[in-house]
Design a protein around this motif. Structure first.
Motif, PDB file in Angstrom:
ATOM      1  N   VAL A  75      18.306  10.268  26.665  1.00  0.00           N
ATOM      2  CA  VAL A  75      17.630  11.180  27.475  1.00  0.00           C
ATOM      3  C   VAL A  75      17.411  10.481  28.955  1.00  0.00           C
ATOM      4  N   ARG A  76      17.900  10.883  30.025  1.00  0.00           N
ATOM      5  CA  ARG A  76      17.609  10.559  31.185  1.00  0.00           C
ATOM      6  C   ARG A  76      16.178  10.563  31.667  1.00  0.00           C
ATOM      7  N   ALA A  96      22.145  11.736  29.311  1.00  0.00           N
ATOM      8  CA  ALA A  96      23.489  10.959  29.807  1.00  0.00           C
ATOM      9  C   ALA A  96      24.077  10.865  28.506  1.00  0.00           C
ATOM     10  N   VAL A  97      25.412  10.816  28.462  1.00  0.00           N
ATOM     11  CA  VAL A  97      26.192  10.899  27.382  1.00  0.00           C
ATOM     12  C   VAL A  97      27.287   9.788  27.621  1.00  0.00           C
ATOM     13  N   ARG A  98      27.583   9.133  26.603  1.00  0.00           N
ATOM     14  CA  ARG A  98      28.627   7.965  26.770  1.00  0.00           C
ATOM     15  C   ARG A  98      29.798   8.575  26.801  1.00  0.00           C
ATOM     16  N   LEU A 114      31.372  16.263  25.317  1.00  0.00           N
ATOM     17  CA  LEU A 114      30.167  16.954  25.681  1.00  0.00           C
ATOM     18  C   LEU A 114      29.504  17.999  24.857  1.00  0.00           C
ATOM     19  N   PRO A 115      30.214  19.033  24.798  1.00  0.00           N
ATOM     20  CA  PRO A 115      29.838  20.238  24.201  1.00  0.00           C
ATOM     21  C   PRO A 115      29.236  19.745  22.863  1.00  0.00           C
ATOM     22  N   GLU A 116      29.892  19.080  21.993  1.00  0.00           N
ATOM     23  CA  GLU A 116      29.526  18.784  20.640  1.00  0.00           C
ATOM     24  C   GLU A 116      28.512  17.887  20.588  1.00  0.00           C
ATOM     25  N   VAL A 117      28.115  16.711  21.682  1.00  0.00           N
ATOM     26  CA  VAL A 117      27.110  16.034  21.751  1.00  0.00           C
ATOM     27  C   VAL A 117      25.664  16.820  21.934  1.00  0.00           C
ATOM     28  N   ALA A 118      25.869  17.721  23.062  1.00  0.00           N
ATOM     29  CA  ALA A 118      24.950  18.652  23.559  1.00  0.00           C
ATOM     30  C   ALA A 118      24.452  19.663  22.240  1.00  0.00           C
ATOM     31  N   VAL A 146      23.927  18.083  30.572  1.00  0.00           N
ATOM     32  CA  VAL A 146      24.507  16.590  30.765  1.00  0.00           C
ATOM     33  C   VAL A 146      24.542  16.488  32.064  1.00  0.00           C
ATOM     34  N   GLU A 147      23.780  15.253  32.760  1.00  0.00           N
ATOM     35  CA  GLU A 147      23.622  15.232  33.943  1.00  0.00           C
ATOM     36  C   GLU A 147      24.334  13.781  34.564  1.00  0.00           C
ATOM     37  N   GLU A 148      24.893  12.920  33.515  1.00  0.00           N
ATOM     38  CA  GLU A 148      25.618  11.791  33.550  1.00  0.00           C
ATOM     39  C   GLU A 148      26.212  11.128  32.543  1.00  0.00           C
ATOM     40  N   VAL A 149      27.260  10.493  32.701  1.00  0.00           N
ATOM     41  CA  VAL A 149      28.372   9.826  31.834  1.00  0.00           C
ATOM     42  C   VAL A 149      27.964   8.302  32.151  1.00  0.00           C
ATOM     43  N   ASP A 150      27.700   7.555  30.847  1.00  0.00           N
ATOM     44  CA  ASP A 150      27.455   6.383  30.745  1.00  0.00           C
ATOM     45  C   ASP A 150      28.778   5.625  30.395  1.00  0.00           C
ATOM     46  N   ARG A 151      29.032   4.620  30.862  1.00  0.00           N
ATOM     47  CA  ARG A 151      30.245   3.781  30.761  1.00  0.00           C
ATOM     48  C   ARG A 151      29.825   2.638  29.752  1.00  0.00           C
TER      49      ARG A 151
END
Length: 93
Positions: free
Chosen positions: A28-29, A51-53, A58-62, A88-93
């Protein structure tokens, strides 16, 4: 008859953040600003920014975040959900 039970907004927020972050790859951002929660009667409406890794679908995580938040609010607080909006606002690396 025996009194009242009050669950504070802070506790509801912790339930939402904890259940959302229990999904692999989700974070959660800004939990204080990236989370909106409104309760009317026995229904909650939740809006959460994630934020998703990198590399996750993305749709599955959400979708899994939606399910876990809905289930946690029902199980822990006795609340139904009118909506769980995930952005989903951000992608974490």
């Amino acid at each position: 008859p025996a009194g009242t039970i009050t669950v504070t907004p802070g506790v509801l927020s912790q339930v939402v953040v904890g259940s959302a972050e229990s999904v692999a790859g989700a974070r959660v951002r800004r939990p204080r600003r990236g989370l909106e929660l409104a309760v009317e009667g026995d229904q909650a409406r939740v809006s959460v920014e994630l934020a998703v890794r990198y590399g996750e679908v993305l749709p599955e995580v959400a979708g899994e975040v939606q399910r876990r938040v809905r289930d946690a609010l029902r199980a822990m607080c006795g609340l139904g959900t009118s909506a769980v909006d995930v952005s989903v606002e951000e992608v974490d690396r």
